[in-house]
Write a protein that holds these residues in place. Structure first.
Motif, short mmCIF file in Angstrom:
data_model
loop_
_atom_site.label_atom_id
_atom_site.label_comp_id
_atom_site.label_asym_id
_atom_site.label_seq_id
_atom_site.Cartn_x
_atom_site.Cartn_y
_atom_site.Cartn_z
N PHE A 96 -4.68 1.92 10.72
CA PHE A 96 -4.68 2.94 9.66
C PHE A 96 -5.65 4.06 10.02
O PHE A 96 -5.33 5.25 9.88
CB PHE A 96 -5.06 2.29 8.33
CG PHE A 96 -4.91 3.19 7.13
CD1 PHE A 96 -3.73 3.18 6.41
CD2 PHE A 96 -5.93 4.03 6.73
CE1 PHE A 96 -3.55 4.00 5.30
CE2 PHE A 96 -5.78 4.85 5.63
CZ PHE A 96 -4.59 4.84 4.92
N CYS A 97 -6.86 3.69 10.46
CA CYS A 97 -7.86 4.69 10.85
C CYS A 97 -7.34 5.58 11.98
O CYS A 97 -7.56 6.80 11.98
CB CYS A 97 -9.15 4.01 11.28
SG CYS A 97 -10.10 3.30 9.92
N VAL A 120 1.62 6.33 5.18
CA VAL A 120 0.24 6.74 5.42
C VAL A 120 0.10 8.26 5.27
O VAL A 120 -0.86 8.75 4.67
CB VAL A 120 -0.22 6.30 6.82
CG1 VAL A 120 -1.62 6.83 7.12
CG2 VAL A 120 -0.20 4.78 6.93
N VAL A 152 -6.50 -2.19 9.42
CA VAL A 152 -7.47 -1.12 9.12
C VAL A 152 -7.67 -0.24 10.35
O VAL A 152 -7.72 1.00 10.24
CB VAL A 152 -8.81 -1.71 8.64
CG1 VAL A 152 -9.91 -0.65 8.65
CG2 VAL A 152 -8.65 -2.29 7.24
N SER A 179 4.19 -1.40 3.28
CA SER A 179 4.11 -0.12 2.57
C SER A 179 5.11 -0.07 1.42
O SER A 179 6.16 -0.74 1.46
CB SER A 179 4.38 1.04 3.53
OG SER A 179 5.76 1.11 3.84
N LEU A 224 -8.36 2.16 1.45
CA LEU A 224 -7.58 3.09 2.26
C LEU A 224 -7.90 4.55 1.92
O LEU A 224 -7.96 5.40 2.80
CB LEU A 224 -6.08 2.81 2.09
CG LEU A 224 -5.63 1.41 2.53
CD1 LEU A 224 -4.12 1.27 2.41
CD2 LEU A 224 -6.09 1.09 3.94
N ARG A 225 -8.11 4.82 0.64
CA ARG A 225 -8.47 6.19 0.24
C ARG A 225 -9.84 6.57 0.79
O ARG A 225 -10.07 7.71 1.20
CB ARG A 225 -8.44 6.32 -1.28
CG ARG A 225 -7.04 6.16 -1.87
CD ARG A 225 -7.09 6.08 -3.39
NE ARG A 225 -7.48 7.36 -3.96
CZ ARG A 225 -6.65 8.35 -4.20
NH1 ARG A 225 -5.36 8.22 -3.92
NH2 ARG A 225 -7.08 9.48 -4.72
N TYR A 240 0.85 -1.19 0.00
CA TYR A 240 0.00 0.00 0.00
C TYR A 240 0.88 1.24 0.00
O TYR A 240 2.04 1.19 0.40
CB TYR A 240 -0.92 0.02 1.23
CG TYR A 240 -0.20 0.18 2.55
CD1 TYR A 240 0.00 1.43 3.13
CD2 TYR A 240 0.32 -0.93 3.21
CE1 TYR A 240 0.68 1.57 4.32
CE2 TYR A 240 1.00 -0.80 4.41
CZ TYR A 240 1.18 0.45 4.97
OH TYR A 240 1.87 0.59 6.15
N ILE A 257 1.90 -0.57 10.67
CA ILE A 257 1.67 0.62 9.84
C ILE A 257 2.99 1.38 9.65
O ILE A 257 3.79 1.47 10.58
CB ILE A 257 0.64 1.56 10.52
CG1 ILE A 257 -0.77 1.01 10.35
CG2 ILE A 257 0.70 2.96 9.95
CD1 ILE A 257 -1.33 1.11 8.95
#
Length: 205
Positions: A146-147, A190, A143, A111, A89-90, A75, A185
């Motif tokens: 990421f959030c 990110v 996820v 990544s 992710l977007r 990603y 992550i």
């Protein structure tokens, strides 16, 4: 292959072929290492196995050092904006509601920033094959992390078919290439994605 044969071993320190972890049997429960026998479950993986064989034979014939980098799902900036992980992710960055299927999948996400870092190290490493893969966190854990990183308040609909993919990789080589174990992550990757989405959003307004 003709390109490889035209290269001069005196001018090329190493040829690195970017392959895929799809060369392995993703249904297997055994620990996957760089020595695990290839057993692709789809045509894409089969094509990568064939390409690896061609690269190895051509490099050996031309006496050119080589390495095979087997990449897992990645990603980062400019990953697919309309399908799969890139879109998910977007949408999270944009605070849109999302549907996540099979959150228990362990896909070894990494990544693109870390992929690039590992590839630079691979160029100087004495390795023939390297699995370029992330940590063993589930998609749900990824996820949520990421959030948290992007302060997303997206509503998430978790769905499952009861048959998660759990890729059990040994991470000795990737840890050696990165100088550390891959994290859940990569903050810099990110942040770059967040900047890109915000910039594109401002242009379309």
């Amino acid at each position: 292959l003709g390109f490889i044969r035209c290269l001069s071993p005196q001018r090329l320190s190493k040829f690195i072929y970017i392959s895929s972890t799809d060369v392995y049997n993703y249904k297997s429960t055994e620990t996957i290492t760089e020595q695990t026998k290839t057993a692709p479950q789809n045509l894409y993986g089969l094509s990568k196995v064939f390409a690896e064989m061609c690269v190895i034979s051509s490099c050996q014939a031309a006496k050119i050092p080589y390495a095979i980098a087997r990449l897992g799902p990645a990603y980062g900036v400019d990953t697919d904006k309309t399908l799969g992980l890139g879109k998910l992710l977007r949408d999270l960055i944009s605070h849109k509601p999302v549907i996540v299927k099979n959150g228990d999948n362990q896909l070894a996400l990494l990544s693109l920033n870390e992929v690039a870092e590992a590839m630079v190290s691979l160029a100087d490493a004495n390795l023939k094959i390297a699995n370029i893969i992330g940590c063993d966190a589930s998609l749900k854990v990824f996820v949520k992390a990421f959030c948290s990183q992007v302060n997303s308040n997206s509503s998430t609909d978790w769905q499952s078919d009861g048959n998660p993919i759990k890729l059990n990789f040994k991470r000795t080589i990737i840890a050696e290439l990165l100088g550390r174990m891959p994290a859940i992550i990569c903050p810099s990757a990110v942040a770059q994605m967040q900047e890109q989405v915000q910039a594109e959003s401002s242009i379309t307004k």
